[in-house]
Design a protein around this motif. Structure first.
Motif, PDB file in Angstrom:
ATOM      1  N   ALA A 121       0.820  -1.224   0.000  1.00  0.00           N
ATOM      2  CA  ALA A 121       0.000   0.000   0.000  1.00  0.00           C
ATOM      3  C   ALA A 121       0.849   1.268   0.000  1.00  0.00           C
ATOM      4  O   ALA A 121       0.523   2.249  -0.673  1.00  0.00           O
ATOM      5  CB  ALA A 121      -0.941  -0.006   1.199  1.00  0.00           C
ATOM      6  N   ALA A 122       1.948   1.254   0.758  1.00  0.00           N
ATOM      7  CA  ALA A 122       2.799   2.449   0.840  1.00  0.00           C
ATOM      8  C   ALA A 122       3.418   2.780  -0.513  1.00  0.00           C
ATOM      9  O   ALA A 122       3.600   3.959  -0.856  1.00  0.00           O
ATOM     10  CB  ALA A 122       3.887   2.253   1.881  1.00  0.00           C
ATOM     11  N   ALA A 123       3.757   1.757  -1.305  1.00  0.00           N
ATOM     12  CA  ALA A 123       4.328   2.004  -2.633  1.00  0.00           C
ATOM     13  C   ALA A 123       3.284   2.588  -3.580  1.00  0.00           C
ATOM     14  O   ALA A 123       3.596   3.460  -4.395  1.00  0.00           O
ATOM     15  CB  ALA A 123       4.907   0.711  -3.197  1.00  0.00           C
ATOM     16  N   TRP A 124       2.043   2.123  -3.486  1.00  0.00           N
ATOM     17  CA  TRP A 124       0.965   2.730  -4.277  1.00  0.00           C
ATOM     18  C   TRP A 124       0.833   4.213  -3.923  1.00  0.00           C
ATOM     19  O   TRP A 124       0.734   5.078  -4.802  1.00  0.00           O
ATOM     20  CB  TRP A 124      -0.358   2.015  -4.004  1.00  0.00           C
ATOM     21  CG  TRP A 124      -0.533   0.683  -4.669  1.00  0.00           C
ATOM     22  CD1 TRP A 124      -0.178  -0.533  -4.171  1.00  0.00           C
ATOM     23  CD2 TRP A 124      -1.128   0.439  -5.950  1.00  0.00           C
ATOM     24  NE1 TRP A 124      -0.511  -1.514  -5.061  1.00  0.00           N
ATOM     25  CE2 TRP A 124      -1.100  -0.951  -6.150  1.00  0.00           C
ATOM     26  CE3 TRP A 124      -1.692   1.262  -6.925  1.00  0.00           C
ATOM     27  CZ2 TRP A 124      -1.608  -1.561  -7.311  1.00  0.00           C
ATOM     28  CZ3 TRP A 124      -2.204   0.666  -8.081  1.00  0.00           C
ATOM     29  CH2 TRP A 124      -2.157  -0.719  -8.268  1.00  0.00           C
ATOM     30  N   THR A 125       0.807   4.493  -2.636  1.00  0.00           N
ATOM     31  CA  THR A 125       0.684   5.886  -2.199  1.00  0.00           C
ATOM     32  C   THR A 125       1.868   6.710  -2.680  1.00  0.00           C
ATOM     33  O   THR A 125       1.702   7.846  -3.147  1.00  0.00           O
ATOM     34  CB  THR A 125       0.611   5.935  -0.658  1.00  0.00           C
ATOM     35  OG1 THR A 125      -0.506   5.158  -0.212  1.00  0.00           O
ATOM     36  CG2 THR A 125       0.459   7.363  -0.164  1.00  0.00           C
ATOM     37  N   ALA A 126       3.054   6.147  -2.573  1.00  0.00           N
ATOM     38  CA  ALA A 126       4.248   6.872  -2.998  1.00  0.00           C
ATOM     39  C   ALA A 126       4.209   7.194  -4.481  1.00  0.00           C
ATOM     40  O   ALA A 126       4.672   8.267  -4.910  1.00  0.00           O
ATOM     41  CB  ALA A 126       5.497   6.055  -2.665  1.00  0.00           C
ATOM     42  N   GLN A 127       3.643   6.297  -5.288  1.00  0.00           N
ATOM     43  CA  GLN A 127       3.513   6.583  -6.721  1.00  0.00           C
ATOM     44  C   GLN A 127       2.675   7.836  -6.948  1.00  0.00           C
ATOM     45  O   GLN A 127       3.023   8.694  -7.767  1.00  0.00           O
ATOM     46  CB  GLN A 127       2.856   5.403  -7.437  1.00  0.00           C
ATOM     47  CG  GLN A 127       3.721   4.163  -7.537  1.00  0.00           C
ATOM     48  CD  GLN A 127       4.789   4.297  -8.617  1.00  0.00           C
ATOM     49  OE1 GLN A 127       5.501   5.289  -8.676  1.00  0.00           O
ATOM     50  NE2 GLN A 127       4.907   3.292  -9.449  1.00  0.00           N
ATOM     51  N   VAL A 128       1.583   7.944  -6.217  1.00  0.00           N
ATOM     52  CA  VAL A 128       0.734   9.127  -6.343  1.00  0.00           C
ATOM     53  C   VAL A 128       1.516  10.374  -5.936  1.00  0.00           C
ATOM     54  O   VAL A 128       1.481  11.412  -6.625  1.00  0.00           O
ATOM     55  CB  VAL A 128      -0.541   8.987  -5.483  1.00  0.00           C
ATOM     56  CG1 VAL A 128      -1.418  10.231  -5.615  1.00  0.00           C
ATOM     57  CG2 VAL A 128      -1.325   7.747  -5.882  1.00  0.00           C
TER      58      VAL A 128
END
Length: 258
Positions: free
Chosen positions: A62-69
């Motif tokens: 989840a943190a990597a998805w958020t970081a992409q944004v």
């Protein structure tokens, strides 16, 4: 071609380039560390690619998805950030920092009320996350709300001694033209981690905007000394020099007219 297309899964995870050591294990943790290092070095393009690699190994990170944004927002790719945020929220509808990132996306698109609703949801899920409060501060700054100061200060309070949070707080202030208010968190960032060149660069740029030429030159000199390979500090110092020459010329002309 849209950058978003390049972030889809299906690449060769851990593909080795010729210059890299064969002993390096390029797994999820490797790319996570690489992405964080790139982010802290303001190389948002590289961070974006590295977080995409993390997701190739672990699509449920989840943190990597958020970081992409967040990286897409740093690159001012707001439309692509929205696509990515919506796709991520289908998987993680209650992820606080993802909700906060979506709120920033909406704010930058001018959708203030929806942005505030997502920010409210983010605070409700995790009111102790510094990023959640930084995001809320940015949204309220865009809406010209006085509570923005409280939100940014709260983020700093929740992350004492964290230079990254202070650096990000300063960047948000600078983005909205609040250079005088950006000085304090940027000064904190360099105090908390004086060996990092990025906060020195940001501080120098801020001081340049405020006309603090002497202080800006010192900050930019420090940034250049810590990372001579990056040209941003040298370019800023050239601007300072040109501005100083122009100021001296204007002064000479004024004296000549007298």
């Amino acid at each position: 071609m849209s950058r978003f297309v390049n972030l889809e899964f299906g690449g060769q995870a851990g593909a080795q380039t010729p210059a890299e050591s064969p002993d390096v294990v390029k797994d999820e943790g490797f790319y996570q560390r690489e992405a964080q290092t790139a982010f802290e070095g303001a190389d948002f393009e590289k961070a974006l690619r590295s977080y995409a690699k993390v997701l190739e190994f672990n699509p449920n990170h989840a943190a990597a998805w958020t970081a992409q944004v967040r990286m897409l927002l740093e690159l001012d790719q707001c439309d692509e950030a929205k696509v990515w945020a919506d796709q991520a929220l289908e998987r993680f509808p209650l992820e606080a920092e993802l909700l906060a990132a979506k709120a920033v996306v909406l704010s930058r698109r001018g959708e203030t009320q929806d942005a505030l609703a997502f920010s409210d949801a983010a605070v409700g899920e995790n009111g102790t996350s510094p990023y959640v409060w930084l995001a809320r501060g940015e949204i309220l700054l865009a809406a010209r709300e006085t509570l923005a100061d409280y939100c940014i200060d709260k983020a700093l309070m929740l992350a004492p001694g964290d230079w990254v949070t202070a650096w990000q707080a300063g960047r948000i202030r600078c983005r909205h033209g609040q250079f005088a208010l950006a000085l304090r968190p940027l000064q904190q960032a360099v105090e908390w981690n004086p060996g990092r060149w990025v906060p020195w660069l940001e501080l120098g740029r801020c001081q340049e905007e405020l006309g603090l030429a002497g202080a800006a030159e010192k900050s930019l000199t420090q940034a250049r000394a810590l990372n001579p390979e990056d040209h941003a500090a040298s370019e800023a110092m050239s601007r300072l020099s040109s501005r100083g020459t122009g100021d001296r010329l204007r002064g000479w002309l004024r004296r000549l007219k007298k």
